[in-house]
Design a protein around this motif. Sequence first.
Motif, PDB file in Angstrom:
ATOM      1  N   ASN A 196      21.084  45.814  49.561  1.00  0.00           N
ATOM      2  CA  ASN A 196      20.123  44.892  50.187  1.00  0.00           C
ATOM      3  C   ASN A 196      19.126  44.330  49.185  1.00  0.00           C
ATOM      4  O   ASN A 196      18.780  43.147  49.232  1.00  0.00           O
ATOM      5  N   ALA A 197      18.649  45.190  48.273  1.00  0.00           N
ATOM      6  CA  ALA A 197      17.613  44.772  47.320  1.00  0.00           C
ATOM      7  C   ALA A 197      18.153  43.779  46.297  1.00  0.00           C
ATOM      8  O   ALA A 197      17.384  43.102  45.615  1.00  0.00           O
ATOM      9  N   ALA A 198      19.473  43.699  46.185  1.00  0.00           N
ATOM     10  CA  ALA A 198      20.077  42.828  45.174  1.00  0.00           C
ATOM     11  C   ALA A 198      20.807  41.649  45.808  1.00  0.00           C
ATOM     12  O   ALA A 198      21.530  40.922  45.123  1.00  0.00           O
ATOM     13  N   ASP A 199      20.623  41.448  47.111  1.00  0.00           N
ATOM     14  CA  ASP A 199      21.400  40.414  47.795  1.00  0.00           C
ATOM     15  C   ASP A 199      21.106  39.038  47.224  1.00  0.00           C
ATOM     16  O   ASP A 199      20.018  38.784  46.737  1.00  0.00           O
ATOM     17  N   SER A 200      22.074  38.183  47.319  1.00  0.00           N
ATOM     18  CA  SER A 200      22.043  36.833  46.754  1.00  0.00           C
ATOM     19  C   SER A 200      22.144  36.909  45.235  1.00  0.00           C
ATOM     20  O   SER A 200      23.065  36.406  44.641  1.00  0.00           O
ATOM     21  N   MET A 201      21.202  37.562  44.607  1.00  0.00           N
ATOM     22  CA  MET A 201      21.120  37.636  43.152  1.00  0.00           C
ATOM     23  C   MET A 201      20.437  38.926  42.742  1.00  0.00           C
ATOM     24  O   MET A 201      19.411  39.229  43.325  1.00  0.00           O
ATOM     25  N   PRO A 202      20.881  39.744  41.830  1.00  0.00           N
ATOM     26  CA  PRO A 202      22.122  39.597  41.065  1.00  0.00           C
ATOM     27  C   PRO A 202      23.303  40.381  41.657  1.00  0.00           C
ATOM     28  O   PRO A 202      24.390  40.304  41.113  1.00  0.00           O
ATOM     29  N   GLY A 203      23.119  41.128  42.748  1.00  0.00           N
ATOM     30  CA  GLY A 203      24.172  42.018  43.237  1.00  0.00           C
ATOM     31  C   GLY A 203      24.098  43.355  42.504  1.00  0.00           C
ATOM     32  O   GLY A 203      23.403  43.483  41.499  1.00  0.00           O
ATOM     33  N   VAL A 204      24.804  44.368  43.034  1.00  0.00           N
ATOM     34  CA  VAL A 204      24.826  45.698  42.411  1.00  0.00           C
ATOM     35  C   VAL A 204      26.146  45.863  41.683  1.00  0.00           C
ATOM     36  O   VAL A 204      27.217  45.705  42.274  1.00  0.00           O
ATOM     37  N   LYS A 205      26.041  46.181  40.387  1.00  0.00           N
ATOM     38  CA  LYS A 205      27.255  46.312  39.579  1.00  0.00           C
ATOM     39  C   LYS A 205      27.941  47.637  39.894  1.00  0.00           C
ATOM     40  O   LYS A 205      27.288  48.682  39.949  1.00  0.00           O
ATOM     41  N   ASP A 206      29.266  47.581  40.102  1.00  0.00           N
ATOM     42  CA  ASP A 206      30.003  48.802  40.436  1.00  0.00           C
ATOM     43  C   ASP A 206      31.424  48.686  39.897  1.00  0.00           C
ATOM     44  O   ASP A 206      31.994  47.592  39.852  1.00  0.00           O
ATOM     45  N   LYS A 211      37.401  47.934  36.765  1.00  0.00           N
ATOM     46  CA  LYS A 211      36.815  46.626  36.467  1.00  0.00           C
ATOM     47  C   LYS A 211      35.451  46.531  37.148  1.00  0.00           C
ATOM     48  O   LYS A 211      35.274  47.017  38.269  1.00  0.00           O
ATOM     49  N   ASN A 212      34.497  45.894  36.462  1.00  0.00           N
ATOM     50  CA  ASN A 212      33.153  45.776  37.022  1.00  0.00           C
ATOM     51  C   ASN A 212      33.012  44.569  37.947  1.00  0.00           C
ATOM     52  O   ASN A 212      33.415  43.460  37.599  1.00  0.00           O
ATOM     53  N   TYR A 213      32.423  44.826  39.108  1.00  0.00           N
ATOM     54  CA  TYR A 213      32.136  43.756  40.071  1.00  0.00           C
ATOM     55  C   TYR A 213      30.680  43.888  40.520  1.00  0.00           C
ATOM     56  O   TYR A 213      30.119  44.986  40.474  1.00  0.00           O
ATOM     57  N   PHE A 214      30.099  42.798  40.995  1.00  0.00           N
ATOM     58  CA  PHE A 214      28.825  42.865  41.698  1.00  0.00           C
ATOM     59  C   PHE A 214      29.126  42.919  43.191  1.00  0.00           C
ATOM     60  O   PHE A 214      30.006  42.193  43.674  1.00  0.00           O
ATOM     61  N   LEU A 215      28.406  43.803  43.909  1.00  0.00           N
ATOM     62  CA  LEU A 215      28.611  43.944  45.355  1.00  0.00           C
ATOM     63  C   LEU A 215      27.532  43.191  46.129  1.00  0.00           C
ATOM     64  O   LEU A 215      26.366  43.208  45.739  1.00  0.00           O
ATOM     65  N   TYR A 216      27.926  42.577  47.257  1.00  0.00           N
ATOM     66  CA  TYR A 216      26.978  41.859  48.123  1.00  0.00           C
ATOM     67  C   TYR A 216      27.276  42.114  49.599  1.00  0.00           C
ATOM     68  O   TYR A 216      28.444  42.219  49.974  1.00  0.00           O
ATOM     69  N   ASN A 217      26.218  42.136  50.389  1.00  0.00           N
ATOM     70  CA  ASN A 217      26.316  42.100  51.841  1.00  0.00           C
ATOM     71  C   ASN A 217      26.995  43.351  52.407  1.00  0.00           C
ATOM     72  O   ASN A 217      28.208  43.368  52.590  1.00  0.00           O
ATOM     73  N   ALA A 218      26.183  44.350  52.704  1.00  0.00           N
ATOM     74  CA  ALA A 218      26.725  45.634  53.147  1.00  0.00           C
ATOM     75  C   ALA A 218      26.242  46.011  54.546  1.00  0.00           C
ATOM     76  O   ALA A 218      25.137  45.644  54.945  1.00  0.00           O
ATOM     77  N   TYR A 219      27.111  46.735  55.278  1.00  0.00           N
ATOM     78  CA  TYR A 219      26.804  47.193  56.634  1.00  0.00           C
ATOM     79  C   TYR A 219      27.288  48.625  56.791  1.00  0.00           C
ATOM     80  O   TYR A 219      28.313  48.996  56.226  1.00  0.00           O
ATOM     81  N   ALA A 220      26.579  49.401  57.612  1.00  0.00           N
ATOM     82  CA  ALA A 220      26.975  50.790  57.831  1.00  0.00           C
ATOM     83  C   ALA A 220      28.215  50.857  58.716  1.00  0.00           C
ATOM     84  O   ALA A 220      28.394  50.042  59.621  1.00  0.00           O
ATOM     85  N   GLU A 221      29.072  51.848  58.434  1.00  0.00           N
ATOM     86  CA  GLU A 221      30.250  52.120  59.267  1.00  0.00           C
ATOM     87  C   GLU A 221      30.230  53.606  59.609  1.00  0.00           C
ATOM     88  O   GLU A 221      30.145  54.454  58.714  1.00  0.00           O
ATOM     89  N   VAL A 222      30.307  53.918  60.894  1.00  0.00           N
ATOM     90  CA  VAL A 222      30.198  55.311  61.312  1.00  0.00           C
ATOM     91  C   VAL A 222      31.577  55.959  61.434  1.00  0.00           C
ATOM     92  O   VAL A 222      31.871  56.970  60.803  1.00  0.00           O
ATOM     93  N   GLU A 223      32.460  55.328  62.242  1.00  0.00           N
ATOM     94  CA  GLU A 223      33.714  55.983  62.608  1.00  0.00           C
ATOM     95  C   GLU A 223      34.611  56.298  61.412  1.00  0.00           C
ATOM     96  O   GLU A 223      35.089  57.418  61.257  1.00  0.00           O
TER      97      GLU A 223
END
Length: 577
Positions: A196-206, A211-223
Amino acid sequence: MRILFLTHGFNSLTQRLFVELRRDGHEVSIEFDINDEVAEEAVELFKPELILAPFLKRAIPESIWKKHRCIIVHPGIKGDRGPSSVDWAIMNGEEQWGVTCLEATAEMDAGDIWESVEFPLRDASKSSLYRNEVTDAAVAAVKLTLKRIESGDYQPEPLDYTNPEIRGQWNCLMQQKERQINWQLDDTETVLRKINAADSMPGVKDLIGGKNYFLYNAYAEVELGESKADSGSILATRDGAICFKTIDAAVWVTHLKIAEPAPDEFAFKLPATHLLGEKLNLAPEEMRVQEITLQPEAIPESGTWQEIRYREEGEVGYIYFDFYNGAMDTEQCQRLQKAITEAKKKPIKLLVLMGGEEFWSNGIHLNQIEAAESPAEESWRNINAMNDLCLEIINTPNQLTMVAMRGNAGAGGVFMALAADQVYARGNVILNPHYKSMGNLYGSEYWTYLLPKRVGEDNAQQLMQNRHPLSAAEAEQLGLIDVCLNQSREGFVQQISSEAQQLANCTDHGQRLAEKNLRRQHDELQKPLSNYRAEELEQMKLNFFGFDPSYHVARYHFVEKLPKARTPAYLASHRKI
Ligand code: COA
Ligand code: THG
């Protein structure tokens, strides 16, 4: 007042301030921050009484702030300074945040304070906070600052860190090492906060599959979190998103960007599965990630994520479509159309299109088009899918239709809304009902039928030519939309629901439906919808496949976020000849 906006871009915050200050009678012109010389030239040409910097990443040169009063709209509380304010506020779990109007001086964000407005920090992404709380607070803070400046007798407050009321401090540019996810230690809440803190720019590197990617837009999943898979591994895909196992549950991540792209790789955000492709099948067959689908009706309110959702309340059906950034690619249009077709078969009297929580719609998906093998062909497919969707909404003989714009809309997204019988928008929504800024696109979505019908030929031409953003209130005044509701996020949804129930249950529902169908038949006889579509697409064909490459060039600049070379004359009124 004559006010010059010096800004990095014409984003939602800048647009909102632009419409609000103009409505208050100020004369506003805009200059993009290209370099010091260009900024000096703009000041020379416009001779502003005040320079406002609502979204500026670089220092205003001394040559300007020494001679003219410059107000920085800083997205932080009093005393907060630096380029990553909201990122730090989210990461530090602040409960209260704010926007401060301060004077530009040599020391960044340390000038005298004219006004500061605070708000509770909602659990949301940086860009959502920007578009909502930050923008609302900025409008309030700027308006009061202008009043104080105009009064001539207000003394701004010097920044004094010995004052115990000053809670903010200097915060450096946040680095990837501070954002990094530790899949073995971080729980779901922490993972969500970091993304959330990195949304839009710059994303979280993972790192995914080496291979390295930036992650964007996350939601919790329970099941799916019940899975015994290793934390950090990918469990499933859905609608282009991937689901990661966390130590206590799971999270969906919808978009990725390649962190160190090779020359032949895309350097912009795309749906996760689009970029991972084959990588998702590297594991042995029995361990491969599965596409997990859910029927739109079966989606729980929370604890999972799916782009399109449907629910019923009484005789009202609601369709939600949370497309990231409001961009709708060909398949998304087709899926939404299918959901609408299904909803229309149900015994409901009213269908409410709720759009996304963040955006109503921004039309065709420029990133997906850019990434396609043939961008021209993909543009064609995408606009046709948008048109099919609009037609599905227009041709709804058995129900009344309502649009509830909870977020901003642009280009084809605005006209798609006009396909409904009743269009409602929340008061802080900004609409951009035009296409031309994207390389002179002509536009389709039956706009040549839908727009003049609502605002008249002259206004339609003006909206298309001026290319200015409109507030929801202005849109209502023009007749572009039916109702603007000045409400909070929750208040808007509640009021929509009660208006919807009323409309579905009103005694003249049948008569309204009959009148709508008569009007449609009458319009069809005058000129068939297929003719409007054919004429629009004739022009679009030239945009996509013709000799003039403007649209392809503009789209490339847009998705690659290339630095701007100049401010277009429709924004920089001081540059108009
Ligand atoms: N197809 C594809 N993408 C589309 C689209 C379409 N049709 N229409 C819009 N988009 C995308 C844009 O590219 C943008 O992408 P992003 O996620 O990479 O940012 C996104 O939708 C939102 O568009 P826009 O309306 O231009 O931006 P916004 O104002 O809503 O965004 C922020 C707000 C906060 C994300 C952005 O302004 C930002 O990064 N601000 C930083 C502020 C800052 O640095 N301040 C420090 C100095 S004080
Ligand atoms: N005075 C003057 N100009 C200004 C501000 C000011 N311009 C806008 C600015 N305030 C907004 N605030 C900041 C504060 C710090 C930084 C940037 C904008 C900053 N930038 C890093 C740098 O310059 O090295 C780089 C950041 C990045 O790469 O994004 O530290 O008060 N005159």
